[in-house]
Design a protein around this motif. Structure first.
Motif, PDB file in Angstrom:
ATOM      1  N   LEU A 208      51.030  39.084  43.751  1.00  0.00           N
ATOM      2  CA  LEU A 208      49.711  38.524  43.419  1.00  0.00           C
ATOM      3  C   LEU A 208      48.656  39.050  44.392  1.00  0.00           C
ATOM      4  CD1 LEU A 208      48.996  34.777  42.665  1.00  0.00           C
ATOM      5  CD2 LEU A 208      47.593  36.014  44.282  1.00  0.00           C
ATOM      6  N   LYS A 209      48.989  39.082  45.662  1.00  0.00           N
ATOM      7  CA  LYS A 209      48.026  39.534  46.675  1.00  0.00           C
ATOM      8  C   LYS A 209      47.698  41.017  46.519  1.00  0.00           C
ATOM      9  CE  LYS A 209      49.311  36.132  50.216  1.00  0.00           C
ATOM     10  NZ  LYS A 209      49.877  35.933  51.574  1.00  0.00           N
ATOM     11  N   MET A 210      48.642  41.806  46.035  1.00  0.00           N
ATOM     12  CA  MET A 210      48.420  43.238  45.871  1.00  0.00           C
ATOM     13  C   MET A 210      47.703  43.571  44.569  1.00  0.00           C
ATOM     14  SD  MET A 210      49.566  44.588  48.612  1.00  0.00           S
ATOM     15  CE  MET A 210      49.635  46.319  48.181  1.00  0.00           C
ATOM     16  N   ALA A 211      47.627  42.611  43.647  1.00  0.00           N
ATOM     17  CA  ALA A 211      47.033  42.857  42.326  1.00  0.00           C
ATOM     18  C   ALA A 211      45.514  42.857  42.399  1.00  0.00           C
ATOM     19  CB  ALA A 211      47.509  41.799  41.342  1.00  0.00           C
ATOM     20  N   GLU A 212      44.892  43.421  41.358  1.00  0.00           N
ATOM     21  CA  GLU A 212      43.444  43.340  41.173  1.00  0.00           C
ATOM     22  C   GLU A 212      43.121  42.295  40.113  1.00  0.00           C
ATOM     23  OE1 GLU A 212      42.458  48.011  42.209  1.00  0.00           O
ATOM     24  OE2 GLU A 212      42.850  47.419  40.148  1.00  0.00           O
ATOM     25  N   VAL A 213      43.911  42.295  39.039  1.00  0.00           N
ATOM     26  CA  VAL A 213      43.773  41.289  37.983  1.00  0.00           C
ATOM     27  C   VAL A 213      45.107  40.577  37.839  1.00  0.00           C
ATOM     28  CG1 VAL A 213      43.161  40.843  35.568  1.00  0.00           C
ATOM     29  CG2 VAL A 213      42.121  42.775  36.780  1.00  0.00           C
ATOM     30  N   VAL A 214      45.065  39.270  37.671  1.00  0.00           N
ATOM     31  CA  VAL A 214      46.268  38.462  37.503  1.00  0.00           C
ATOM     32  C   VAL A 214      46.222  37.802  36.132  1.00  0.00           C
ATOM     33  CG1 VAL A 214      47.586  36.485  38.351  1.00  0.00           C
ATOM     34  CG2 VAL A 214      46.474  38.037  39.975  1.00  0.00           C
ATOM     35  N   VAL A 215      47.287  37.975  35.356  1.00  0.00           N
ATOM     36  CA  VAL A 215      47.439  37.257  34.097  1.00  0.00           C
ATOM     37  C   VAL A 215      48.284  36.019  34.377  1.00  0.00           C
ATOM     38  CG1 VAL A 215      48.437  37.295  31.782  1.00  0.00           C
ATOM     39  CG2 VAL A 215      47.201  39.283  32.637  1.00  0.00           C
ATOM     40  N   LEU A 216      47.700  34.846  34.159  1.00  0.00           N
ATOM     41  CA  LEU A 216      48.428  33.592  34.325  1.00  0.00           C
ATOM     42  C   LEU A 216      48.986  33.198  32.962  1.00  0.00           C
ATOM     43  CD1 LEU A 216      49.335  31.069  35.831  1.00  0.00           C
ATOM     44  CD2 LEU A 216      47.049  30.115  35.516  1.00  0.00           C
TER      45      LEU A 216
ATOM     46  N   LEU B 102      47.423  25.033  37.235  1.00  0.00           N
ATOM     47  CA  LEU B 102      46.144  24.937  37.950  1.00  0.00           C
ATOM     48  C   LEU B 102      46.299  25.338  39.409  1.00  0.00           C
ATOM     49  CD1 LEU B 102      44.860  21.583  36.420  1.00  0.00           C
ATOM     50  CD2 LEU B 102      43.936  23.872  35.975  1.00  0.00           C
ATOM     51  N   GLN B 103      47.418  24.948  40.015  1.00  0.00           N
ATOM     52  CA  GLN B 103      47.667  25.338  41.411  1.00  0.00           C
ATOM     53  C   GLN B 103      47.753  26.859  41.522  1.00  0.00           C
ATOM     54  OE1 GLN B 103      47.652  23.633  44.087  1.00  0.00           O
ATOM     55  NE2 GLN B 103      47.770  21.515  43.409  1.00  0.00           N
ATOM     56  N   LEU B 104      48.402  27.501  40.552  1.00  0.00           N
ATOM     57  CA  LEU B 104      48.514  28.960  40.573  1.00  0.00           C
ATOM     58  C   LEU B 104      47.147  29.604  40.377  1.00  0.00           C
ATOM     59  CD1 LEU B 104      51.790  29.466  38.480  1.00  0.00           C
ATOM     60  CD2 LEU B 104      51.513  29.665  40.951  1.00  0.00           C
ATOM     61  N   ALA B 105      46.333  29.041  39.471  1.00  0.00           N
ATOM     62  CA  ALA B 105      44.975  29.584  39.255  1.00  0.00           C
ATOM     63  C   ALA B 105      44.144  29.461  40.525  1.00  0.00           C
ATOM     64  CB  ALA B 105      44.307  28.849  38.099  1.00  0.00           C
ATOM     65  N   ARG B 106      44.282  28.344  41.234  1.00  0.00           N
ATOM     66  CA  ARG B 106      43.535  28.170  42.492  1.00  0.00           C
ATOM     67  C   ARG B 106      44.019  29.159  43.547  1.00  0.00           C
ATOM     68  NH1 ARG B 106      44.747  22.228  41.442  1.00  0.00           N
ATOM     69  NH2 ARG B 106      42.972  21.553  40.143  1.00  0.00           N
ATOM     70  N   LEU B 107      45.315  29.452  43.540  1.00  0.00           N
ATOM     71  CA  LEU B 107      45.839  30.457  44.475  1.00  0.00           C
ATOM     72  C   LEU B 107      45.238  31.826  44.173  1.00  0.00           C
ATOM     73  CD1 LEU B 107      47.812  31.338  46.703  1.00  0.00           C
ATOM     74  CD2 LEU B 107      49.590  31.543  44.948  1.00  0.00           C
TER      75      LEU B 107
ATOM     76  N   GLU C 183      42.834  33.978  46.757  1.00  0.00           N
ATOM     77  CA  GLU C 183      43.154  35.362  47.127  1.00  0.00           C
ATOM     78  C   GLU C 183      42.076  36.331  46.658  1.00  0.00           C
ATOM     79  OE1 GLU C 183      45.418  36.450  49.103  1.00  0.00           O
ATOM     80  OE2 GLU C 183      46.374  34.503  49.407  1.00  0.00           O
ATOM     81  N   GLY C 184      41.086  35.827  45.901  1.00  0.00           N
ATOM     82  CA  GLY C 184      39.973  36.669  45.479  1.00  0.00           C
ATOM     83  C   GLY C 184      40.326  37.662  44.392  1.00  0.00           C
TER      84      GLY C 184
ATOM     85  N   PHE D 249      23.709  37.193  36.361  1.00  0.00           N
ATOM     86  CA  PHE D 249      24.254  38.555  36.401  1.00  0.00           C
ATOM     87  C   PHE D 249      25.554  38.716  35.597  1.00  0.00           C
ATOM     88  CE2 PHE D 249      21.729  38.151  40.333  1.00  0.00           C
ATOM     89  CZ  PHE D 249      20.803  39.165  40.082  1.00  0.00           C
ATOM     90  N   GLY D 250      25.937  37.680  34.852  1.00  0.00           N
ATOM     91  CA  GLY D 250      27.108  37.799  33.994  1.00  0.00           C
ATOM     92  C   GLY D 250      28.394  37.979  34.760  1.00  0.00           C
ATOM     93  N   LEU D 251      28.772  36.969  35.546  1.00  0.00           N
ATOM     94  CA  LEU D 251      29.985  37.027  36.369  1.00  0.00           C
ATOM     95  C   LEU D 251      30.933  35.870  36.028  1.00  0.00           C
ATOM     96  CD1 LEU D 251      28.232  37.771  39.798  1.00  0.00           C
ATOM     97  CD2 LEU D 251      29.301  39.436  38.268  1.00  0.00           C
ATOM     98  N   PRO D 252      31.342  35.747  34.759  1.00  0.00           N
ATOM     99  CA  PRO D 252      32.187  34.610  34.390  1.00  0.00           C
ATOM    100  C   PRO D 252      33.605  34.744  34.933  1.00  0.00           C
ATOM    101  CG  PRO D 252      32.013  36.122  32.545  1.00  0.00           C
ATOM    102  CD  PRO D 252      31.101  36.641  33.614  1.00  0.00           C
ATOM    103  N   GLY D 253      34.154  33.626  35.389  1.00  0.00           N
ATOM    104  CA  GLY D 253      35.570  33.565  35.708  1.00  0.00           C
ATOM    105  C   GLY D 253      36.017  34.221  36.996  1.00  0.00           C
ATOM    106  N   THR D 254      35.233  35.135  37.547  1.00  0.00           N
ATOM    107  CA  THR D 254      35.681  35.863  38.739  1.00  0.00           C
ATOM    108  C   THR D 254      35.380  35.065  40.003  1.00  0.00           C
ATOM    109  OG1 THR D 254      35.746  38.102  39.663  1.00  0.00           O
ATOM    110  CG2 THR D 254      33.574  37.150  39.334  1.00  0.00           C
ATOM    111  N   PRO D 255      36.186  35.188  41.052  1.00  0.00           N
ATOM    112  CA  PRO D 255      35.835  34.536  42.321  1.00  0.00           C
ATOM    113  C   PRO D 255      34.555  35.139  42.882  1.00  0.00           C
ATOM    114  CG  PRO D 255      38.130  35.263  42.325  1.00  0.00           C
ATOM    115  CD  PRO D 255      37.489  35.880  41.125  1.00  0.00           C
TER     116      PRO D 255
END
Length: 444
Positions: free
Chosen positions: A257-265, A278-283, A287-288, A423-429
């Motif tokens: 997860l830490k090495m990824a750029e995009v994570v599919v939950l 939800l805990q995984l999504a918060r993780l 991790e950004g 600026f259209g930044l939905p969903g991203t940290p």
């Protein structure tokens, strides 16, 4: 093409330890428990100046095709069928077993180059075992100790001599998009990976927790984007993780997860959004990383409208730090809706990489401060002067001003939400930092 070297043999002969040593780092989980490796695992290695693709496989065992061990064996056999060289590993301490003889005979029928490796061949007993291995009819055996590194230099040289030369191979292109699939056990992560690849790459079945290690696979999607896709072991609540092997599996998943750029939950749509999801999504947010939620098993949901509303309400109330997170409904088993997943991933990746011009950013900042006046802190009004974006991946902004670091959390949330909307930044940290300008005479 990079030549493929497949490591095969019965369970617990040290294939994963040898794989890690040849690859030069710990890629595969290693444990005294037999049968830890279930899925094929790849790594690129440099052996005597030649680049090779190493493949670690599950142990070869006699089993019915419908059983877990039968499916593991089928995966290993598929890897052997694509090999430029097979390293057939036997255990020097155990000696040559009937299973070794059976699979050696099978390998001779596969019309693939085979290099016989006797592992755990330390001392006089190991040397005797290496001599005994001649009886398998696979040529001269090479005695090694993968654990201690003995004989590995000779083995690397032998591999380099036997694989095709790839010095004329085309240079690697752009860095691939790094994608990880995470989720609770039995959410359908491996089935989804197989569907995306169009082949049975990962072991799947009704048993929860089949995937134990983080397994990376590269492919090119229909849009021409090269993707490094990592399937991970199912993540349970920390209190339920007791066995050392599961702890290693969880560590490998979190590292992926830490090495990824995009994570599919991956979420089981029949269960809805669970607290652990939800805990995984918060993780992922901490991790950004960019995130896409895949609601799997959507074909089996009886009331889809009610399920959509329940998911939307849960995300709105319990994942407020990532509003607008993309949700894709699909069935990895049937393929329904899977074609929508990769476009959503590419879009999330683009948002995660967003950079905003300084002029546009500060025009927005002035408007935002005018729309909502800065609050009083300790009886004095804050003064925020300007904003910059030092980096993307994820979008990160720094606000400068007098006592800026004292900006209340609710005003920080207002600025973040306004940034998203404008600026259209939905969903991203989004990372928003505040730095005050220090008065040099304050301590006089």
């Amino acid at each position: 093409m990079i030549p493929t070297v497949v490591i095969a043999g019965r369970p617990n002969v040290g294939k994963s330890t040898l794989f890690n040593k040849l690859a030069g780092r710990r890629h595969a989980l290693v444990s005294d428990t037999p049968g830890v490796t279930r899925d094929r695992k790849d790594a690129t290695a440099q052996l005597r100046g030649k680049t090779v693709r190493l493949v670690d496989t599950a142990g070869l065992e006699e089993a019915a095709p419908e059983t877990l061990f039968g499916r593991m064996r089928a995966s290993s056999e598929a890897a052997v069928s694509e090999a430029d060289l097979v390293l057939f590993v036997v255990d020097g301490r155990a000696g040559i077993t009937p299973a070794d003889e059976h699979f050696a005979a099978w390998l001779r029928r596969q019309n693939r180059p085979v290099l016989l490796v006797v592992n755990k061949a330390e001392g006089r007993a190991g040397a005797n075992a290496a001599l005994e291995a001649f009886s398998l009819g696979l040529g001269t055996p090479i005695g090694v100790s993968a654990e201690h590194g003995d004989g590995l230099a000779d083995l690397m040289g032998e591999i380099a001599d036997r694989v095709p030369d790839n010095s004329d191979a085309e240079p690697a292109g752009e860095r691939p998009l790094k994608l990880a699939i995470i989720g609770r056990p039995n959410a359908g992560k491996s089935t989804l990976l197989n569907r995306l690849l169009g082949e049975e790459r990962m072991i799947t079945g009704p048993e929860p927790g089949l995937t134990r290690d983080a397994v990376a696979v590269r492919f090119t999607d229909a849009d021409g984007t090269e993707i490094e896709l990592v399937d991970t072991a199912g993540l349970r609540r920390r209190a339920r993780i007791e066995q050392p092997l599961e702890k290693m599996s969880v560590s490998a998943s979190i590292e992926a997860l830490k090495m990824a750029e995009v994570v599919v939950l991956a979420v089981d749509a029949l269960d809805g959004i669970h607290d652990q999801d939800l805990q995984l999504a918060r993780l992922v947010e901490r991790e950004g990383r960019a995130c896409v939620i895949a609601l799997n098993k959507w074909d089996a949901v009886p009331d889809r409208n009610a399920a959509r509303r329940a998911v939307s309400d849960r995300l709105q109330t319990s994942l407020a730090q990532m509003p607008g997170i993309p949700v894709v409904t699909l069935s990895a088993l049937t393929g329904q809706g899977v074609d929508k997943l990769l476009p959503a991933i590419r879009k999330a990746h683009a948002v995660w990489n967003t950079r905003i011009a300084t002029g546009a950013l500060n025009r927005w900042f002035e408007d935002a401060l005018e729309r909502h006046q800065l609050p009083l802190v300790d009886g004095r009004r804050l003064k925020l002067r300007y904003i910059t974006q030092p980096k993307a991946r994820p979008p990160t902004f720094i606000v400068f001003g007098t006592r800026a670091e004292q900006t209340p959390e609710d005003y920080q949330r207002y600025l973040v939400n306004s940034l998203r909307d404008t600026f259209g930044l939905p969903g991203t940290p989004i990372r928003l930092q505040f730095r005050g300008t220090r008065n040099p005479y304050a301590d006089e």
